[in-house]
Design an enzyme around this catalytic site. Structure first.
Site, short mmCIF file in Angstrom:
data_model
loop_
_atom_site.label_atom_id
_atom_site.label_comp_id
_atom_site.label_asym_id
_atom_site.label_seq_id
_atom_site.Cartn_x
_atom_site.Cartn_y
_atom_site.Cartn_z
N ARG A 50 0.82 -1.22 0.00
CA ARG A 50 0.00 0.00 0.00
C ARG A 50 0.85 1.26 0.00
O ARG A 50 0.36 2.36 -0.15
CB ARG A 50 -0.92 0.00 1.22
CG ARG A 50 -2.25 -0.63 0.89
CD ARG A 50 -3.24 -0.34 1.96
NE ARG A 50 -2.75 -0.85 3.23
CZ ARG A 50 -3.52 -1.01 4.30
NH1 ARG A 50 -4.77 -0.67 4.27
NH2 ARG A 50 -3.02 -1.49 5.41
N LYS A 146 2.01 -19.24 6.99
CA LYS A 146 1.26 -19.60 8.19
C LYS A 146 1.00 -18.33 9.00
O LYS A 146 1.73 -17.36 8.78
CB LYS A 146 2.03 -20.65 9.01
CG LYS A 146 3.06 -20.07 9.99
CD LYS A 146 3.66 -21.12 10.84
CE LYS A 146 3.56 -20.90 12.31
NZ LYS A 146 4.31 -19.79 12.89
N LYS A 180 14.02 -26.55 5.96
CA LYS A 180 15.32 -26.62 6.64
C LYS A 180 16.05 -27.89 6.22
O LYS A 180 15.45 -28.97 6.18
CB LYS A 180 15.13 -26.62 8.18
CG LYS A 180 14.68 -25.28 8.73
CD LYS A 180 14.56 -25.34 10.24
CE LYS A 180 13.90 -24.09 10.80
NZ LYS A 180 14.81 -23.00 11.07
N GLU A 214 13.81 -21.81 22.04
CA GLU A 214 14.28 -20.51 21.54
C GLU A 214 14.65 -19.64 22.72
O GLU A 214 13.97 -19.70 23.76
CB GLU A 214 13.16 -19.81 20.77
CG GLU A 214 12.77 -20.49 19.50
CD GLU A 214 11.65 -19.72 18.82
OE1 GLU A 214 11.96 -18.83 18.02
OE2 GLU A 214 10.49 -19.97 19.13
N HIS A 238 5.10 -26.52 13.19
CA HIS A 238 6.49 -27.00 13.09
C HIS A 238 6.72 -28.34 13.81
O HIS A 238 7.30 -29.26 13.23
CB HIS A 238 7.46 -25.97 13.68
CG HIS A 238 7.30 -24.59 13.09
ND1 HIS A 238 7.00 -24.38 11.76
CD2 HIS A 238 7.41 -23.35 13.64
CE1 HIS A 238 6.92 -23.08 11.53
NE2 HIS A 238 7.17 -22.43 12.65
N LYS A 338 9.63 -20.29 24.51
CA LYS A 338 10.37 -19.04 24.33
C LYS A 338 11.16 -18.79 25.60
O LYS A 338 10.81 -19.29 26.68
CB LYS A 338 9.42 -17.86 24.13
CG LYS A 338 8.41 -18.05 23.01
CD LYS A 338 8.97 -17.67 21.67
CE LYS A 338 7.94 -17.70 20.57
NZ LYS A 338 8.26 -18.54 19.43
N LYS A 343 19.06 -21.15 21.81
CA LYS A 343 18.30 -21.62 20.65
C LYS A 343 18.82 -23.02 20.35
O LYS A 343 20.01 -23.21 20.08
CB LYS A 343 18.54 -20.70 19.44
CG LYS A 343 17.67 -21.06 18.25
CD LYS A 343 17.75 -19.98 17.19
CE LYS A 343 16.97 -20.34 15.93
NZ LYS A 343 15.51 -20.28 16.11
C1 BG6 Z 1 7.83 -18.92 13.49
C2 BG6 Z 1 7.16 -18.49 14.76
O1 BG6 Z 1 6.96 -19.69 12.72
O2 BG6 Z 1 9.00 -19.68 13.79
C3 BG6 Z 1 8.14 -17.71 15.65
O3 BG6 Z 1 6.05 -17.66 14.46
C4 BG6 Z 1 9.40 -18.53 15.87
O4 BG6 Z 1 7.54 -17.40 16.90
C5 BG6 Z 1 9.98 -18.98 14.55
O5 BG6 Z 1 10.34 -17.68 16.56
C6 BG6 Z 1 11.14 -19.94 14.76
O6 BG6 Z 1 11.75 -20.21 13.53
P1 BG6 Z 1 13.28 -20.63 13.43
O7 BG6 Z 1 13.51 -20.92 12.00
O8 BG6 Z 1 14.08 -19.46 13.95
O9 BG6 Z 1 13.45 -21.83 14.32
#
Ligand code: BG6
Length: 488
Positions: A50, A146, A180, A214, A238, A338, A343
């Site tokens: 937009r 998604k 991945k 994460e 996922h 989270k 990670k």
């Molecule tokens: C996304 C989620 O689909 O995947 C996020 O909405 C999440 O909350 C992310 O942080 C994680 O993806 P990756 O590839 O960093 O593991």
């Protein structure tokens, strides 16, 4: 019978071209395809949003974001070729008439990929606009990000709107985990190695753990995240996709339909979790304040914009069971959150113990073999085996040894491919195997909805865990009740 190769898309329309996903991921992924010569000479990319941009301003915007988000550095000649492909169109998506300018600028005889990098609530509007000007013809594909809905019913509303104009064979639903490298490698590991394929069931495997941790919090996305929570954000898509790859029967071949048929059977065989077994099978948590890498971080309810009454979960642990012949009696423990210490995503396949221990001098209980698949970071595969301790000692002493296959050791100079590069390329060439079919989305929602419904009716708040920890203590009890523990 000759198999027809799907036509390659040479027009890419990027809806949401000024948004976060385009800036962070999509421009960079398309740029890498440019560098690998995977875009044909005539491929055009039309950014739609937009905002008021001229073509030149939009190109500058693309370069600015490439500079920020392409980690490998930019190559001048590739950037020049790449931005020359871009055009910009300002569209008012709620006004079907405004799609005329898009129709005028596209060649109807060339395969076009409409990438919907917008909120899912407007997928219906966009597809209506495309339909109003004949852009929903056989030469079109739509890629949808998604989340597809918030629950089963809302996913049906979105899918029904899009499927009024597009066939399932034209719809590419993204779950970026399927792009991945390590997730895709689950298929090779399982089906290209008889060592694993012959031991992949209840007679050899004790249980499976899937952890997707994460360290980030909600990253300023309070509004979105609080409506969503970890179950909808991570588990419904996922984690269930990883579980499907691990548990599916061997597909007849690698075709999209055969792979997706097998994944669907797994999702349908998941034992329902509802209010009768919710306490025994699940734990939900919410992070409180804590420390990460030595620095204090706020709790979920102290994040910017927070509603302090919120009961949204930021951590989930589930004991999932698959009611079929192969997996009877083998739990799949899922855990994701989270603000965990780092990670770290991995799958651990825990094999069964030997029936009798003849090495009791070394171990009172012989450790079982374990296959660890590190999804990210430090991607690799590790197998623990029992080995003789070298030496002339008359006792046959043994110890646990690791066979470690780190991807970086044999792909030393290889750049890590981002999931979006693989997914965009697959959509361009018309391969749906890495995209989610509608029936998979619906089966995953059916299972997730039942859990969320049971949580809501139990009226119990999520358990608090300190940011920087591995989740609430009750997630340890969830697995300890079965005399097992999380692999750390
Ligand atoms: C996304 C989620 O689909 O995947 C996020 O909405 C999440 O909350 C992310 O942080 C994680 O993806 P990756 O590839 O960093 O593991």
């Amino acid at each position: 019978m000759s198999v027809q190769t799907p036509e390659r898309a040479e027009q890419i329309v990027l809806f949401g071209a000024a948004g976060d996903l385009s800036k962070r991921k999509l421009f960079a992924a398309l740029y890498q395809l440019e560098c690998e010569n995977l875009l044909t000479q005539t491929t055009r990319i039309i950014g739609v949003a937009r905002n008021e941009f001229t073509d030149e301003e939009f190109k500058a915007f693309v370069v600015e974001n490439l500079t920020t988000f392409v980690k490998t550095g930019l190559e001048d000649s590739a950037v020049e070729r790449f931005v020359a492909r871009f055009e910009y169109l300002k569209l008012e998506l709620s006004d079907k008439e405004s799609f005329k300018s898009l129709a005028d600028s596209l060649n109807p005889d060339v395969m076009t990929l409409h990438y919907l990098a917008t909120p899912p609530s407007i997928y219906g509007l966009i597809t209506e606009g495309l339909n109003a000007h004949g852009l929903d013809n056989a030469n079109a594909r739509v890629v949808m990000e998604k989340p597809i809905g918030y629950d089963l019913d809302s996913s049906k509303v979105i899918n029904n709107k899009v499927s009024r104009f597009f066939e399932e064979s034209q719809i590419y639903r993204i779950d970026h985990y399927l792009g991945k490298e390590t997730v895709l490698n689950l298929i090779s590991l399982r089906f290209a190695n008889s060592l694993f394929s012959t031991n992949w069931d209840h007679s050899s495997i004790d249980h499976v753990q899937i952890t997707v941790a994460e360290s980030v919090g909600i990253e300023g996305r309070w509004g979105f995240y609080d409506q969503t929570g970890q179950m909808r954000d991570m588990v419904q898509n996922h984690l269930l996709q990883i579980l499907s790859y691990l548990a599916m029967e061997p597909p007849t071949d690698l075709s999209a339909e055969n792979i997706r048929d097998e994944k669907l059977k797994v999702l349908k065989a998941l034992r329902p979790i509802d209010k009768t077994n919710i306490h025994e099978k699940t734990v939900r948590g919410q992070y409180g304040k804590g420390h990460l890498n030595g620095s204090p971080v706020p709790g979920y309810l102290e994040e910017e914009g927070a509603n302090t009454e919120s009961r949204t979960e930021t951590f989930v642990a589930i004991k999932a069971e698959i009611d079929n012949w192969r997996w009877a009696g083998v739990p799949f423990y899922l855990r994701t959150g989270k603000r965990m210490p780092c990670k770290h995503s991995e799958v651990v396949i825990n094999f069964k113990h030997q029936p009798h221990n003849i090495f009791s001098e070394s171990y009172a209980q012989l450790p079982a073999n374990k296959l660890t698949i590190r999804l990210q970071p430090d991607e690799g595969v590790e197998l623990t085996v029992m080995n003789k301790v070298p030496g002339i000692n008359s006792k046959l002493e043994i110890r646990e040894t690791k066979l470690d296959l780190s991807f970086s050791d044999f792909n030393e100079n290889e750049r890590v491919i981002d999931a979006y590069e693989r997914l965009i390329l697959s959509a361009i060439i018309g391969n749906q195997s890495l995209f989610i079919r509608r029936d998979e989305v619906e089966a995953a929602w059916t299972w997730a909805d039942s859990i969320i419904g049971a949580w809501n009716s139990s009226n119990e708040p999520p358990k608090t865990y300190a940011a920087g920890s591995w989740g609430p203590v009750s997630s340890i009890s969830l697995i300890a009740r079965d005399d097992r523990n999380w692999d750390e």
